[in-house]
Design a protein around this motif. Structure first.
Motif: not given
Length: 504
Positions: A234, A251-252, A255
């Motif tokens: 990130n 979380e990926v 995004v």
């Protein structure tokens, strides 16, 4: 395979071959002078570049294949040319491989049959995890510079596929441990440095015989904590991740600046029973262990769309796989089988697994332990550091062993013949009928016959509850949007020479 990236118009589905553009960050993308740098943070860092010492370690294979090459590669389940352009079997105990002309090692030394001979002979002499696949080789001849002849004691129809995992180094140097600190190969990258537990650095091989790598430098980084790897992605400190645990996919996925993708794999979980130890020498006890757990429920809750309930001792993506009926979740039947085996009050045992050994490995172990306890099976968990786990695993110091595994060549022979024969001595299981079936499959050149034989072998392993095969895993990966050309193969070992990193 499907890859997803968040664009202005929302999520966009696309083929795995990524054609993406975005801005690179200050941490990478370009070396001095504008040269491209690709940074990869794998789930496991290679213990060594010595792929002959560690021939079945995925992290070692992925790293070494960037600089060293094999005679064959696997495509669509079949061997295809790499350093060898063709091969034939003039009789049932001989294979002849014809080598590519004009190939040189990165130091300028010509590649010849002597390099193949030296590399194969050292691999065999080390008696490592690939040894059972090559056990029938009685001799390797460098017939001339461009021809290698293999002699075997029995028919070996799987040799072309097995050679897709045998990396060729310089024949007169491969026996020297120092050579493997920075091995010299014929591949698209050269090894610049290997720092244990830290980083592997590779540079483009500008004299490569094939298509030159697109990036000038490749860095493979050691980041043991998955949270650290995701943060680095990130923050544009890493370009490529793989093997993201199911509970951290959010979380990926979706995004900004990151593309997430999934696809089939050769990877799966298994739990072996050490049949050298009572009561696991009794098939009824092993079957009771299977009927006591709700595999479907556990797989669904822990893996979501990144895992499917296994139907075979090898994944459905493997050549030679079949579809078998999973053991029914039936606690009462589990109790009945235990009583019939002479254990009406249950049993006690241990289960070991390596720390950070795979996605949700601890949660899966704990779920199974809870289920076993309900039928009177008390299992003590033993989570171990990987080095300790591997030592104990090899020494058979365990009752049950949980781990991930992969069918490295994509051919059933790699797993079934390597792990489940009497000679393998992996967990105390021995079945002469199974040995006979697997030997016949290994020797056959008829692919349809091999499929039939492997289906028979898988059913024996399944019915005799040699192990628990709960879940086939999917590959997944996440990349920065300025990464172009990444393909995540079913083997999970990407070729980074085709990848580029665009600058902003």
């Amino acid at each position: 395979m499907i890859a997803r990236s968040r664009a202005k118009g929302g999520l966009v589905a696309m083929a795995l071959v990524l054609g993406l553009t975005a801005c690179g960050g200050s941490g990478g993308g370009a070396a001095d002078g504008g040269e491209q740098v690709l940074r990869y943070a794998p789930q496991l860092f290679p213990v060594s570049p010595d792929v002959q010492q560690f021939p079945a370690e995925e992290a070692v294979q992925t790293t070494v294949q960037q600089g060293l090459e094999t005679l064959t590669v696997m495509k669509d389940g079949q061997p295809a040319p790499k350093l060898a352009t063709s091969w034939e079997s003039p009789d049932d105990k001989t294979w002849v491989f014809h080598l590519r002309e004009g190939v040189k090692f990165s130091d300028g030394t010509p590649f010849t049959a002597k390099d193949v001979k030296g590399s194969v002979e050292r691999l065999i002499s080390l008696k490592g995890s690939l040894a059972p696949l090559l056990a029938s080789i009685t001799g390797v001849d460098a017939t001339d510079d461009r021809t290698v002849t293999f002699h075997t004691s029995a028919p070996l129809g799987t040799l072309p596929s097995t050679l897709s995992l045998v990396f060729i180094g310089q024949g007169d140097k491969v026996a020297d441990d120092a050579y493997w600190q920075r091995p010299i190969g014929t591949g698209p990258f050269t090894f610049t440095s290997f720092s244990p537990d830290d980083k592997v650095e590779l540079s483009r091989n500008d004299t490569y015989w094939g298509e030159k790598a697109k990036v000038a430098k490749l860095e493979i980084l050691n980041m043991p904590e998955v949270s650290a790897r995701i943060t680095a992605l990130n923050n544009d400190e890493v370009d490529v991740l793989a093997s993201i645990p199911p509970d951290q996919v959010a979380e990926v996925s979706g995004v900004d600046g990151i593309t997430y993708g999934t696809g089939p794999s050769f990877n799966y979980y298994f739990i072996w029973f050490n049949q050298n130890n009572k009561p696991f020498d009794d098939v009824k006890v092993r079957q009771a262990m299977l009927h006591a757990i709700d595999v479907k429920g556990v797989v669904g809750s822990l893996f979501g769309d990144l895992g499917t309930v296994a139907r075979s001792p090898i994944t459905q993506a493997v050549f030679g796989s079949t579809q078998l009926e999973p053991y029914a979740y039936d606690p009462e039947r589990a109790k009945k089988l235990l009583a019939e085996a002479g254990h009406p009050d249950g049993i006690t045992a241990t289960i070991q697994w390596p720390l950070a050994g795979g996605p949700n490995i601890r949660a899966m172990a704990q779920a199974f332990i809870s289920s076993w306890e309900k039928v009177g099976i008390k299992v003590q968990p033993q989570e171990k550091e990987r080095a300790t786990w591997l030592k104990d695993f090899t020494a058979l110091k365990w009752d049950m062993n949980l781990q991930t595994n992969t069918t490295g060549t994509g051919d059933a022979d790699f797993t079934l013949n390597r792990l489940y024969t009497c000679d393998a001595k992996r967990m105390g299981y021995c079945n002469k009928e199974l040995d006979s079936i697997l030997a016949k499959a290994r020797g056959s050149l008829d692919q349809d016959e091999r499929k039939t034989l492997y289906a028979q072998a898988s059913k024996i392993i399944w019915d005799e509850a040699v192990g628990i095969f709960p879940v086939d895993l999917k590959n997944n990966y996440a990349v920065r949007d300025n990464v172009k050309g990444l393909e995540m193969p079913v083997s999970g070992r990407p070729d980074f020479s085709r990848v580029s990193v665009e600058q902003g």
